[in-house]
Write an enzyme that holds these catalytic residues in place. Structure first.
Site, PDB file in Angstrom:
ATOM      1  N   SER A   1       0.855  -1.182   0.000  1.00  0.00           N
ATOM      2  CA  SER A   1       0.000   0.000   0.000  1.00  0.00           C
ATOM      3  C   SER A   1       0.891   1.231   0.000  1.00  0.00           C
ATOM      4  CB  SER A   1      -0.891   0.022   1.256  1.00  0.00           C
ATOM      5  OG  SER A   1      -1.558   1.260   1.395  1.00  0.00           O
TER       6      SER A   1
ATOM      7  N   TYR B   1      -1.619   0.649  10.586  1.00  0.00           N
ATOM      8  CA  TYR B   1      -1.607   0.161   9.209  1.00  0.00           C
ATOM      9  C   TYR B   1      -0.299   0.550   8.529  1.00  0.00           C
ATOM     10  CZ  TYR B   1      -3.455  -0.903   4.546  1.00  0.00           C
ATOM     11  OH  TYR B   1      -3.671  -1.430   3.286  1.00  0.00           O
TER      12      TYR B   1
END
Length: 251
Positions: A137, A150
């Site tokens: 990501s 995250y």
């Protein structure tokens, strides 16, 4: 430019979103695909639609991963491992971090990727033309407020991917990282925000064309379909409206 003619892939996270779209993409291009996820009912529907082989497994559990490795070996083996499974939980700042959320994210994004890769490395090494593709990501490249858990998990997965490329190049293993920005999927934001559908939809509100799972699957298919001597080390993919993690144009 010749294509990759060895087309046996294992795709994790296949029950929804980018994982399911990747299975559809590869099957449409003639790949033999083992589709892996925890939810057997969704996998069965995907298998009926695409002809992929379903295998229900939790990639964070050693016994499940070992059973999957046996199943793959018995059904044609693999030359390509595509680690899509992962996700985010919570949007808390570090001062309000929840242990359970962080532990889940590290298990899903880092430990699951490690366990899958470790389990299939012997077969990929023996193949001598193997590929591992990890979906990370842009959260693993640049940190942002409320994203620490995250960020930390995806930074770790990004580092794992880079180390793997260095470690396995002598085995002619191709290691690819795809790092998407804003992708409008069925469940990612919903799961991150504890099932709050209204809050999840606000993530995408006013963005004319966020990426779709099919957009990302298109790039995955391209990367693993190239001739094996071509390695796309890292691909960052964002919607045009997202010039950076912190700069997103909304109508």
């Amino acid at each position: 430019m010749s294509e990759n003619n060895s087309k046996h892939a294992v795709v994790t996270g296949a029950s929804t979103g980018i994982g399911a779209a990747t299975v559809r993409k590869l099957r449409s291009e003639g790949w033999h695909v083992v589709a892996v996820a925890r939810r057997a009912d969704r996998l069965e529907r995907l298998a009926e639609e695409t002809g992929a082989l379903p295998f229900a497994a939790d990639i964070t559990k050693d016994d499940d991963v070992a059973a999957l490795a046996r199943f793959v070996a018995e059904n044609g083996g693999l030359d390509t491992l595509i680690n899509i499974a992962g996700g985010a939980r919570g949007a808390d700042k570090v001062g309000e971090a929840r242990n359970d959320d962080w532990e889940w994210m590290f298990q899903a994004n880092v430990m699951g990727t490690m366990k899958m890769t470790k389990a299939f490395l012997p077969a990929l090494r023996a193949n001598r033309r193997g590929t591992v593709l990890n979906l990370t990501s842009t959260a693993g490249l640049v940190a942002y407020e409320g994203g620490a858990g995250y960020n930390a998990a995806k930074f770790a997965q990004h580092a794992l991917t880079n180390a793997l490329r260095l470690e396995e190049v002598e085995n002619n293993l191709r290691v690819i990282e795809i790092a998407p920005g804003l992708v409008h999927t069925e469940e990612f934001a919903l799961n991150r925000l504890g099932g709050d559908a209204a809050a999840a939809e606000k993530i995408y509100q006013g963005v004319a064309e966020p990426l779709t799972p099919e957009d990302v699957a298109e790039v995955v298919g391209y990367a693993v379909g190239l001739a094996h001597h071509i390695n796309l080390d890292q691909i960052v993919i964002r919607p045009v409206a997202q010039a950076a993690n912190h700069k997103l144009i909304r109508a």
